[in-house]
Design a protein around this motif. Structure first.
Motif, PDB file in Angstrom:
ATOM      1  N   ALA A 276       0.816  -1.215   0.000  1.00 51.75           N
ATOM      2  CA  ALA A 276       0.000   0.000   0.000  1.00 51.75           C
ATOM      3  C   ALA A 276       0.849   1.264   0.000  1.00 51.75           C
ATOM      4  O   ALA A 276       0.513   2.249  -0.664  1.00 51.75           O
ATOM      5  CB  ALA A 276      -0.940   0.000   1.212  1.00 51.75           C
ATOM      6  N   ASN A 277       1.969   1.270   0.740  1.00 52.97           N
ATOM      7  CA  ASN A 277       2.782   2.487   0.808  1.00 52.97           C
ATOM      8  C   ASN A 277       3.958   2.497  -0.172  1.00 52.97           C
ATOM      9  O   ASN A 277       4.712   3.464  -0.220  1.00 52.97           O
ATOM     10  CB  ASN A 277       3.280   2.746   2.241  1.00 52.97           C
ATOM     11  N   ASP A 278       4.121   1.413  -0.959  1.00 49.32           N
ATOM     12  CA  ASP A 278       5.174   1.402  -1.976  1.00 49.32           C
ATOM     13  C   ASP A 278       4.766   0.447  -3.102  1.00 49.32           C
ATOM     14  O   ASP A 278       5.179  -0.713  -3.142  1.00 49.32           O
ATOM     15  CB  ASP A 278       6.508   0.976  -1.365  1.00 49.32           C
ATOM     16  N   LEU A 279       3.958   0.948  -4.030  1.00 44.54           N
ATOM     17  CA  LEU A 279       3.459   0.110  -5.124  1.00 44.54           C
ATOM     18  C   LEU A 279       4.592  -0.357  -6.031  1.00 44.54           C
ATOM     19  O   LEU A 279       4.564  -1.488  -6.537  1.00 44.54           O
ATOM     20  CB  LEU A 279       2.426   0.882  -5.949  1.00 44.54           C
ATOM     21  N   LEU A 280       5.594   0.506  -6.255  1.00 44.02           N
ATOM     22  CA  LEU A 280       6.703   0.129  -7.130  1.00 44.02           C
ATOM     23  C   LEU A 280       7.438  -1.081  -6.575  1.00 44.02           C
ATOM     24  O   LEU A 280       7.756  -2.017  -7.306  1.00 44.02           O
ATOM     25  CB  LEU A 280       7.662   1.314  -7.293  1.00 44.02           C
ATOM     26  N   LEU A 281       7.695  -1.079  -5.286  1.00 40.42           N
ATOM     27  CA  LEU A 281       8.383  -2.207  -4.667  1.00 40.42           C
ATOM     28  C   LEU A 281       7.577  -3.485  -4.829  1.00 40.42           C
ATOM     29  O   LEU A 281       8.111  -4.533  -5.206  1.00 40.42           O
ATOM     30  CB  LEU A 281       8.630  -1.927  -3.184  1.00 40.42           C
ATOM     31  N   GLY A 282       6.280  -3.411  -4.569  1.00 42.00           N
ATOM     32  CA  GLY A 282       5.436  -4.596  -4.669  1.00 42.00           C
ATOM     33  C   GLY A 282       5.406  -5.180  -6.070  1.00 42.00           C
ATOM     34  O   GLY A 282       5.530  -6.397  -6.255  1.00 42.00           O
ATOM     35  N   ASP A 283       5.262  -4.316  -7.076  1.00 41.05           N
ATOM     36  CA  ASP A 283       5.210  -4.795  -8.460  1.00 41.05           C
ATOM     37  C   ASP A 283       6.552  -5.394  -8.893  1.00 41.05           C
ATOM     38  O   ASP A 283       6.597  -6.418  -9.576  1.00 41.05           O
ATOM     39  CB  ASP A 283       4.832  -3.651  -9.397  1.00 41.05           C
ATOM     40  N   CYS A 284       7.653  -4.750  -8.494  1.00 39.17           N
ATOM     41  CA  CYS A 284       8.976  -5.248  -8.882  1.00 39.17           C
ATOM     42  C   CYS A 284       9.305  -6.566  -8.187  1.00 39.17           C
ATOM     43  O   CYS A 284       9.936  -7.446  -8.777  1.00 39.17           O
ATOM     44  CB  CYS A 284      10.041  -4.198  -8.585  1.00 39.17           C
ATOM     45  N   LEU A 285       8.888  -6.704  -6.943  1.00 41.56           N
ATOM     46  CA  LEU A 285       9.092  -7.972  -6.245  1.00 41.56           C
ATOM     47  C   LEU A 285       8.352  -9.096  -6.969  1.00 41.56           C
ATOM     48  O   LEU A 285       8.878 -10.201  -7.134  1.00 41.56           O
ATOM     49  CB  LEU A 285       8.602  -7.873  -4.800  1.00 41.56           C
ATOM     50  N   TYR A 286       7.132  -8.804  -7.419  1.00 40.28           N
ATOM     51  CA  TYR A 286       6.341  -9.831  -8.103  1.00 40.28           C
ATOM     52  C   TYR A 286       6.950 -10.195  -9.456  1.00 40.28           C
ATOM     53  O   TYR A 286       7.133 -11.373  -9.781  1.00 40.28           O
ATOM     54  CB  TYR A 286       4.910  -9.337  -8.305  1.00 40.28           C
ATOM     55  N   ILE A 287       7.313  -9.173 -10.257  1.00 41.49           N
ATOM     56  CA  ILE A 287       7.815  -9.431 -11.606  1.00 41.49           C
ATOM     57  C   ILE A 287       9.191 -10.086 -11.579  1.00 41.49           C
ATOM     58  O   ILE A 287       9.437 -11.074 -12.273  1.00 41.49           O
ATOM     59  CB  ILE A 287       7.878  -8.116 -12.413  1.00 41.49           C
ATOM     60  N   ILE A 288      10.101  -9.532 -10.765  1.00 39.97           N
ATOM     61  CA  ILE A 288      11.503  -9.987 -10.809  1.00 39.97           C
ATOM     62  C   ILE A 288      11.739 -11.214  -9.935  1.00 39.97           C
ATOM     63  O   ILE A 288      12.329 -12.209 -10.368  1.00 39.97           O
ATOM     64  CB  ILE A 288      12.449  -8.848 -10.388  1.00 39.97           C
ATOM     65  N   ALA A 289      11.273 -11.160  -8.671  1.00 38.96           N
ATOM     66  CA  ALA A 289      11.583 -12.247  -7.732  1.00 38.96           C
ATOM     67  C   ALA A 289      10.635 -13.427  -7.876  1.00 38.96           C
ATOM     68  O   ALA A 289      11.059 -14.582  -7.792  1.00 38.96           O
ATOM     69  CB  ALA A 289      11.550 -11.718  -6.298  1.00 38.96           C
ATOM     70  N   SER A 290       9.339 -13.175  -8.091  1.00 35.86           N
ATOM     71  CA  SER A 290       8.364 -14.267  -8.132  1.00 35.86           C
ATOM     72  C   SER A 290       8.291 -14.921  -9.506  1.00 35.86           C
ATOM     73  O   SER A 290       8.258 -16.138  -9.627  1.00 35.86           O
ATOM     74  CB  SER A 290       6.974 -13.753  -7.724  1.00 35.86           C
ATOM     75  N   GLU A 291       8.262 -14.100 -10.578  1.00 38.62           N
ATOM     76  CA  GLU A 291       8.124 -14.655 -11.919  1.00 38.62           C
ATOM     77  C   GLU A 291       9.473 -14.890 -12.598  1.00 38.62           C
ATOM     78  O   GLU A 291       9.612 -15.755 -13.439  1.00 38.62           O
ATOM     79  CB  GLU A 291       7.275 -13.724 -12.784  1.00 38.62           C
ATOM     80  N   GLY A 292      10.452 -14.072 -12.264  1.00 40.90           N
ATOM     81  CA  GLY A 292      11.771 -14.232 -12.869  1.00 40.90           C
ATOM     82  C   GLY A 292      12.591 -15.295 -12.169  1.00 40.90           C
ATOM     83  O   GLY A 292      12.209 -15.821 -11.134  1.00 40.90           O
ATOM     84  N   ASP A 293      13.703 -15.636 -12.760  1.00 45.57           N
ATOM     85  CA  ASP A 293      14.593 -16.630 -12.159  1.00 45.57           C
ATOM     86  C   ASP A 293      16.034 -16.201 -12.455  1.00 45.57           C
ATOM     87  O   ASP A 293      16.658 -16.678 -13.395  1.00 45.57           O
ATOM     88  CB  ASP A 293      14.309 -18.018 -12.730  1.00 45.57           C
ATOM     89  N   LEU A 294      16.560 -15.295 -11.626  1.00 43.64           N
ATOM     90  CA  LEU A 294      17.907 -14.784 -11.856  1.00 43.64           C
ATOM     91  C   LEU A 294      18.973 -15.818 -11.524  1.00 43.64           C
ATOM     92  O   LEU A 294      20.093 -15.734 -12.008  1.00 43.64           O
ATOM     93  CB  LEU A 294      18.147 -13.512 -11.030  1.00 43.64           C
TER      94      LEU A 294
END
Length: 324
Positions: free
Chosen positions: A90-108
């Motif tokens: 709620a207080n940081d939408l950018l962080l939440g979206d990036c965590l989902y795209i990079i950490a959850s869906e990506g595989d570094l």
């Protein structure tokens, strides 16, 4: 047992041998390593029980602290931990979206360290993350959180740029498209060749054809793919996207779910999807469909799509120079 002749072994010695055998065989000898999924601030003793054996195995072990912390944490360290703990979607939408795209869906994978280094995290910070994480996904997640905690005012660009520099252009575009319209034209360097190459992308320093240009600019795009080429160019690159790809080309959902039981290797599942598509819907089985699906938001494999276009162009150019 010290007996020179087997015939001289007494019943008493046999009983002692059986007792010794019991002592050596139980409890079983094995080593277990306990790894904390969070920072253990101070060492402590814990009791470990194994209840599913008889008799019960119980032992006391010492869990060593993950980090040597001072007795009185500095104000800066305390504020850093508390600020991270207060982060929410709620207080940081950018962080939440990036965590989902990079950490959850990506595989570094192992490249999480390079990713963090590109973002400006220190070697000490990265080492602490490695010591207090249980897998690469958790490492990636902590890198993003630590970067965001130190860069509250920055936007998504540094994350996307770092991803592109370590070879994850697809993920970089996923981040970019999530926050910025993909149709926005970008400035391009001077084009000395004088022919249209597409829209220049500052993020990955390449030209990308717009959907309406692909049909005209890419040769043999309406031809059916060679299965070997398709497997090597697509399935081998994004094996875990077989379900999304199958859904996009309208393969039955029940069949897609059955592949989880039928095949252990994701690449084998993807190959099965491609064979099914080729047999059931030959009219849509074209390179054009492959490229469109790869560039769709559901898959977002822009780099893979780019390699498919290069492959088709290379084949066409080689055919032009081949003598009849």
């Amino acid at each position: 047992m010290g007996c020179a002749n087997v015939a001289e072994v007494t019943e008493d010695e046999l009983e002692r041998l059986e007792m010794l055998e019991d002592l050596l065989s139980y409890p079983p000898r094995f080593r277990i390593q306990f790894i904390a999924d969070a920072v253990v601030e101070r060492s402590e003793k814990v009791t470990v029980r194994f209840n599913q054996v008889h008799p019960l195995v119980k032992n006391t072990i010492l869990l060593n602290a993950s980090l040597e912390l001072p007795l009185s944490p500095s104000p800066s360290a305390t504020s850093t931990r508390s600020s991270i703990h207060l982060m929410t979607y709620a207080n940081d939408l950018l962080l939440g979206d990036c965590l989902y795209i990079i950490a959850s869906e990506g595989d570094l994978g192992k490249k999480w360290f390079d990713f963090g280094y590109r973002l400006g995290l220190t070697y000490g910070q990265l080492q602490d993350i490695e010591l207090t994480s249980i897998d690469f996904t958790q490492c990636t997640r902590k890198v993003i959180i630590h970067w965001r905690d130190q860069n509250k005012s920055k936007s998504w660009e540094p994350l996307a740029e770092a991803l592109a520099k370590i070879g994850f252009q697809d993920l970089a575009h996923r981040v970019k498209d999530n926050f910025n319209s993909p149709s926005v034209l970008e400035s391009k360097p001077e084009d000395k060749e004088g022919h249209y190459k597409g829209v220049y992308c500052n993020l990955c320093d390449q030209y990308h054809l717009k959907p309406e240009d692909i049909q005209q600019e890419v040769p043999n795009i309406d031809s059916p793919p060679d299965m070997v080429d398709l497997v090597n160019l697509v399935a081998a690159r994004i094996p875990n996207k077989f379900y999304q790809f199958g859904t996009a080309v309208r393969i039955n959902d029940g069949y897609l779910k059955s592949l989880y039981d039928a095949y252990h290797d994701p690449m084998d599942r993807f190959t099965a999807v491609l064979n099914r598509w080729s047999d059931n819907d030959p009219d849509t089985y074209t390179w054009s469909t492959v490229i469109k699906v790869l560039q769709s938001h559901a898959i977002g494999a822009y780099a893979v799509a780019q390699d498919v276009k290069k492959h088709l162009t290379t084949i066409a150019e080689a055919a032009e120079h081949t003598p009849n």
